[in-house]
Structure formats: C-alpha cells, structure tokens
Design an enzyme around this catalytic site. Structure first.
Site, PDB file in Angstrom:
ATOM      1  N   LYS A 232       1.798  -0.508  19.858  1.00  0.00           N
ATOM      2  CA  LYS A 232       3.010  -1.065  19.267  1.00  0.00           C
ATOM      3  C   LYS A 232       3.720  -2.037  20.198  1.00  0.00           C
ATOM      4  O   LYS A 232       4.195  -3.095  19.765  1.00  0.00           O
ATOM      5  CB  LYS A 232       3.961   0.078  18.884  1.00  0.00           C
ATOM      6  CG  LYS A 232       5.153  -0.356  18.061  1.00  0.00           C
ATOM      7  CD  LYS A 232       5.944   0.853  17.577  1.00  0.00           C
ATOM      8  CE  LYS A 232       7.101   0.435  16.689  1.00  0.00           C
ATOM      9  NZ  LYS A 232       7.866   1.613  16.191  1.00  0.00           N
TER      10      LYS A 232
ATOM     11  N   GLU B 225      -5.098   3.731   2.345  1.00  0.00           N
ATOM     12  CA  GLU B 225      -5.839   2.935   3.331  1.00  0.00           C
ATOM     13  C   GLU B 225      -7.318   2.810   2.959  1.00  0.00           C
ATOM     14  O   GLU B 225      -7.950   1.783   3.223  1.00  0.00           O
ATOM     15  CB  GLU B 225      -5.712   3.557   4.726  1.00  0.00           C
ATOM     16  CG  GLU B 225      -4.325   3.445   5.327  1.00  0.00           C
ATOM     17  CD  GLU B 225      -3.414   4.609   4.976  1.00  0.00           C
ATOM     18  OE1 GLU B 225      -2.279   4.655   5.492  1.00  0.00           O
ATOM     19  OE2 GLU B 225      -3.852   5.484   4.187  1.00  0.00           O
TER      20      GLU B 225
ATOM     21  N   PHE C 167       3.265  11.082  18.778  1.00  0.00           N
ATOM     22  CA  PHE C 167       3.268  11.166  17.318  1.00  0.00           C
ATOM     23  C   PHE C 167       2.350  10.113  16.713  1.00  0.00           C
ATOM     24  O   PHE C 167       2.457   8.937  17.016  1.00  0.00           O
ATOM     25  CB  PHE C 167       4.699  10.981  16.796  1.00  0.00           C
ATOM     26  CG  PHE C 167       4.797  10.982  15.299  1.00  0.00           C
ATOM     27  CD1 PHE C 167       4.528  12.138  14.580  1.00  0.00           C
ATOM     28  CD2 PHE C 167       5.154   9.832  14.608  1.00  0.00           C
ATOM     29  CE1 PHE C 167       4.613  12.137  13.180  1.00  0.00           C
ATOM     30  CE2 PHE C 167       5.245   9.823  13.220  1.00  0.00           C
ATOM     31  CZ  PHE C 167       4.976  10.992  12.510  1.00  0.00           C
ATOM     32  N   GLN C 168       1.444  10.558  15.869  1.00  0.00           N
ATOM     33  CA  GLN C 168       0.459   9.727  15.179  1.00  0.00           C
ATOM     34  C   GLN C 168      -0.427   8.936  16.142  1.00  0.00           C
ATOM     35  O   GLN C 168      -0.876   7.831  15.837  1.00  0.00           O
ATOM     36  CB  GLN C 168       1.139   8.782  14.176  1.00  0.00           C
ATOM     37  CG  GLN C 168       1.727   9.525  12.971  1.00  0.00           C
ATOM     38  CD  GLN C 168       2.127   8.630  11.830  1.00  0.00           C
ATOM     39  OE1 GLN C 168       2.451   7.464  12.023  1.00  0.00           O
ATOM     40  NE2 GLN C 168       2.115   9.163  10.615  1.00  0.00           N
TER      41      GLN C 168
END
Length: 562
Positions: free
Chosen positions: A166, A54, A116-117
């Site tokens: 998301k 990244e 998560f993340q």
C-alpha cells in the site's frame, strides 16, 4: 506521507504505465490495500469494470485475452481479494493466456507480521504464474509494468502478478525515465525455428504414407491460421485439432477430421492411432488428447513444433523437435514446398471413416436433446460469432455440435477445467468485441458458481445470449458415475434447483424457458433474434451422455458410443 511538489505517487505511475501499454479495459474489485490506486483511478479515464467477485474479474480478463491476444488486466485487494484469483491464475497459466494481475498488499513495514489481510502472494502464485513481482521501490513501477506486459504476451503467453504494498502506491518520486528499455537476460524465448529441422520435417512428410496434422492453441496464439490452411491445402493433409485448437483450422473444411481426444470424433482418433507421421503444431499433447500413451501414434514418426521447449517430448517423444514460433515455422514451410506424399489410400480411408462415423445422437420428440439445441444454434449464429463455454457435458457438446470455423471464436477452460469460468469469460469476450455475437453455453452447475456476474451484463447492456442446458445434475460427474461407478450417483444430482427465470428477472435480464423439442427451432430463432441480453434455459434429457468417449486408461482407438 506529504508529497513534494511535482512528485508522482506510485498509483499515478501505475496508471501512466497502463496508458503507455494502451490498456483498454481493467477488471477489478477494490479493498483497503488498493484504495490509493482506486482513488487515482477516480481521476483517470481508465475504463474499469467492477465485477461482483474477484474470480469474476480474472475470468473476464481471461475471456478478453483469449479472443484478442492482448493482456487481460486485473486489480484486486490484498488477502482474500488476492487469494480469490488463484484459480484464475492457474487456469490462465495452463491455457497460456496473457494476464497482468495487480494484487494489493499491506505496507512494507508490516509485511511478515501477519497484518490484517496480509498474504504471501509471491509464494502463493509462484507455481501458477509465468513470473511475479513485489514492488519495493516506487521508482521501479514503470520498469516492472513494462517487463510484466512483455513477459505475459511474448513466448508462450501466461499470467504475471505484480504485488503492490500500500505504501508503494502513496509514496512519491521526483523523476521518471522517459524511455524504458527491457533487458531480461534470463528471459529470451526462441522465436525463430531451426530451418534445418523444418527441412527434415518436409523430407519426412514426402516419404510418409499416412501423414496427419494435429493443431493446438499455439496456432491461434501465433495468429497462424492462414499459414496453416495454406500448408495443409498444398499437401492435402488430414487435420485433427485439440479442444483449444478449435477455430485454428475450419471445422467444416473437407480435410478436417474434427476434434481428437477423450470426446473426439471416430475419424480423428483413429487417424491418431493409425498415422505413420504426425506433425503437431502448438499443442501440449496432454492426457485428454492422447488417452493412454501406450496406444497414441505408436506407428508414427512425430514432428513437434512449439514455442515452449518444455512441451516438446514431455509426454510424447518427438523425432523431429522444433522450438519456435508456430507462425514463423509455417511461413518457412510454405516457402520450401516439397513433393506431395503418396497417400491416396490413407486419405480415402480417413474420408470413409468421417462419412461412416459422424457425430450422432438419438433424436427425440419427447425430450430435448442438447446436441439438437446446439445444431440449431450453429445454424442461427453468425459465422464469426464467439462461443464461450463453462465446463462439463455442455462444453463437449458445444465442441462437437457448435464447432467454429474462424480463429479466436471458441473460448473455454481446457487444461484446468474450471467450473464458473463461463459467465465472466463471456463478459470479457463481449467487452473485447461489442459488435460481435457472443453465445455462452453453460450448465446448471457452473452457472450457479458465478451467476452474480449477471449484474455486469445488465449494467453494461451486453447482448450476450446465455444458453443454459439444464439437466438437474453435475452432468459429467453423473456420466462417469453411470459408466464407471455402477450408477452410484454420489452427490452429482442437484436437488432444489432455483427458478432460473426468476433469477434472470431479478437481474433485469429477459428469460425464456424451452422444453418442447417440437417447438425448439422456432423458440430458439425468436430468442436469438432478441436485441439485448437473454437467458435461454433449455430443459434437456437428464440422462443424455457425451459420446464418443475414451474412458480413462483406454487407448485413443478404444472409443465407446461410435
């Protein structure tokens, strides 16, 4: 979630918005939180470059933005994917580079639950972006993206982050506005400079005896190099430039005194010390340029033109402050031409200093001098070749001996000084201008920070000429330890260097190693003529120092090595 007929998902709206902004290329790295977006990219004609990290993606976008003036676009996933671009955001922020960065985020219903993340990208990026957003309504996506590009590219350019939960990528909407209006009452950058202040600037110039022009990156961002040249040549004024002002004024122009600052020329720094009227066009006047403020332009009245009002009088008091676009300011100054100042003695003094104290180094038939390498490259390179550097001694040598005469042809990390910037930034610059020569000057330390991006160079057959100046050390750190810390080389020498030729071979890139100063010219000429990507490793004198140098705490006139 099942979409209704004719609904468009957030991901589709995002792709539509990028097309609306005429985005040519996107750098990114996928992950779970952005899979809906990447699935949409699969069906689009959007050009996406998969970097290998990244950090490589955001530095490549910086290189693209620096040479084009357009916003570099980045897509990364949530959590570590997003935190890996924080260095690039800070780098772009301080160097005024326009970026629009999309970061993945967990679903809105689990934000704040340590999913998560999950990462607080709004909190993390607030101090190092010009602005940031988090999408909470799919219908807002076109508006937010339109605003983000506007904010990133207007006023003082900078990075904007858009955080993408998301579910905002998978949810759909029925209606999208055909035309989006930008209405940002809190963001109204001043573009038109105050004409009365510019008239004061000219009057003070007419009365000065030792005038000087200092040029920064603001001239390049404003596309004002031609207007600057006209202004300077009319009044016959000496010019110094910052590291990021390289190319805004031709380095080989008779009125150029060279780069000022810590490793600036004797003529430039002494002019900054002795002038009685300093006109600053689009420069931050940071510590690397000014040195100890107690000795910077203390005999001088100062006019400072900058689009960012925060920069004026931040470090150096401006007697004549002018907020506005540097290009518009110069255009008006060229309209209201005044009398030439009586400054022949001053000009003669500057030209004498320039002649008597040029940049120099001790030639050698035994060891390869980096300055000589760069002098040869400067002769071999096309006039409009783009020079990209990493950070360290080689960066300063490149600024001194591979100086640019054309705008937007020198790319470096200045304010943040980010090692690892060079390889991906060169990639971004080459994607921006595939037909131009791109030279990457890099050290053995910075090269190893982002060398995985060599895969991009061979995958896309980018004909970048990588010049690796290898002194088996973190050169600038080692220089400071020699001069300031009594040669106590604490972890600045790099043992166990890899075989860089084998690294080049592993990536399918042609490699050439050069160490003999007697053969350097012919070997470089042959290497540069190679049609395709090439790694040119030059084994340079390990103890060579960057001079001139103004040590920390010293005045701009207190130079060593002149």
């Amino acid at each position: 979630m099942k979409l209704k007929e004719k609904q468009r998902t957030g991901a589709q709206l995002l792709i539509d918005a990028l097309k609306e902004e005429q985005v040519e290329i996107v750098f990114g790295y996928p992950g779970g939180a952005v899979l809906p977006l990447y699935d949409c990219i699969y069906d689009s004609d959007l050009r996406h470059i998969l970097t290998r990290h990244e950090q490589g993606a955001i530095h490549a976008a910086e290189g693209y933005a620096r040479v084009t003036g357009k916003a570099g676009v980045v897509i990364v996933t949530s959590g570590p994917g997003a935190t890996n671009i924080l260095t690039g955001l800070a780098d772009a922020m301080i160097d005024s580079l326009p970026l629009v960065v999309f970061t993945g985020q967990v679903n809105t219903n689990v934000i704040g639950s340590d999913a998560f993340q999950e990462g607080d990208l709004i909190g993390l990026t607030m101090p190092i972006t010009k602005h940031n957003y988090q999408i909470r309504n799919v219908a807002d996506i076109p508006q937010v993206i339109k605003e983000a590009f506007h904010i990133a590219t207007t006023g003082r350019p900078g990075p904007v982050v858009i955080d993408l939960p998301k579910d905002m990528m998978t949810n759909g909407v029925n209606e999208v506005p055909e035309k989006i209006e930008i209405h940002l009452p809190g963001y109204q950058p001043t573009l038109e400079p105050n004409k009365h202040q510019l008239e004061k600037l000219v009057k003070a110039l007419e009365q000065s005896e030792r005038p000087l022009v200092a040029v920064g990156a603001g001239v390049l961002h404003a596309k004002a190099s031609a207007a600057l040249l006209k202004f300077v040549e009319y009044y016959q004024l000496p010019v110094v430039y910052t590291l990021h002002g390289m190319g805004a004024f031709p380095a080989d122009h008779p009125l150029s005194l060279g780069m000022g600052g810590m490793h600036g020329t004797y003529a430039a720094n002494m002019a900054l010390y002795d002038c009685d009227y300093l006109m600053v066009f689009g420069a931050r006047l940071d510590d690397r340029f000014t040195a100890n403020l107690d000795h910077f332009a203390k005999k001088s009245k100062i006019a400072h033109i900058d689009i960012d009002p925060v920069e004026i009088s931040k470090n150096v008091y401006a007697d004549i402050p002018v907020v506005g676009d540097v290009g518009r300011a110069l255009n008006y100054l060229n309209e209201i031409v005044g009398k030439h100042p009586e400054c022949k003695e001053w000009m003669d003094l500057n030209m004498k200093r320039k002649k008597d104290h040029p940049l120099k180094y001790e030639p050698s038939d035994i060891v390869l001098k980096p300055q000589y390498v760069l002098e040869i490259l400067n002769r071999l390179a096309a006039k409009d070749a783009i020079v990209v550097t990493d950070v360290g001694q080689h960066q300063m040598w490149a600024a001194q001996f591979f100086a640019r005469n054309c705008p937007d042809t020198f790319v470096t990390s200045g304010g943040f000084g980010t090692m690892g910037f060079g390889i991906p930034a060169a990639i971004g610059a080459q994607f921006a201008y595939p037909d131009k020569e791109v030279y990457l000057i890099v050290g053995d330390g910075g090269f190893q920070m982002t060398l995985q991006e060599l895969a991009i160079i061979i995958e896309h057959k980018l004909p970048i000429r990588i010049v690796l100046l290898n002194n088996y050390a973190l050169g600038m750190v080692r220089q400071w330890q020699e001069l300031i810390y009594k040669e106590r080389y604490s972890h600045s020498l790099i043992p166990g260097q890899p075989d860089f030729m084998k690294i080049a071979e592993a990536y399918g890139i042609k490699g050439v190693r050069i160490s003999d100063p007697k053969q350097i010219e012919s070997q470089l000429k042959e290497a540069v003529a190679y049609e395709g990507p090439i790694l040119i490793e030059c084994i340079i004198a390990p103890k060579e120092l960057v001079y001139p140098m103004v040590q920390a705490g010293k005045g701009i006139h207190e130079m060593e090595g002149v």
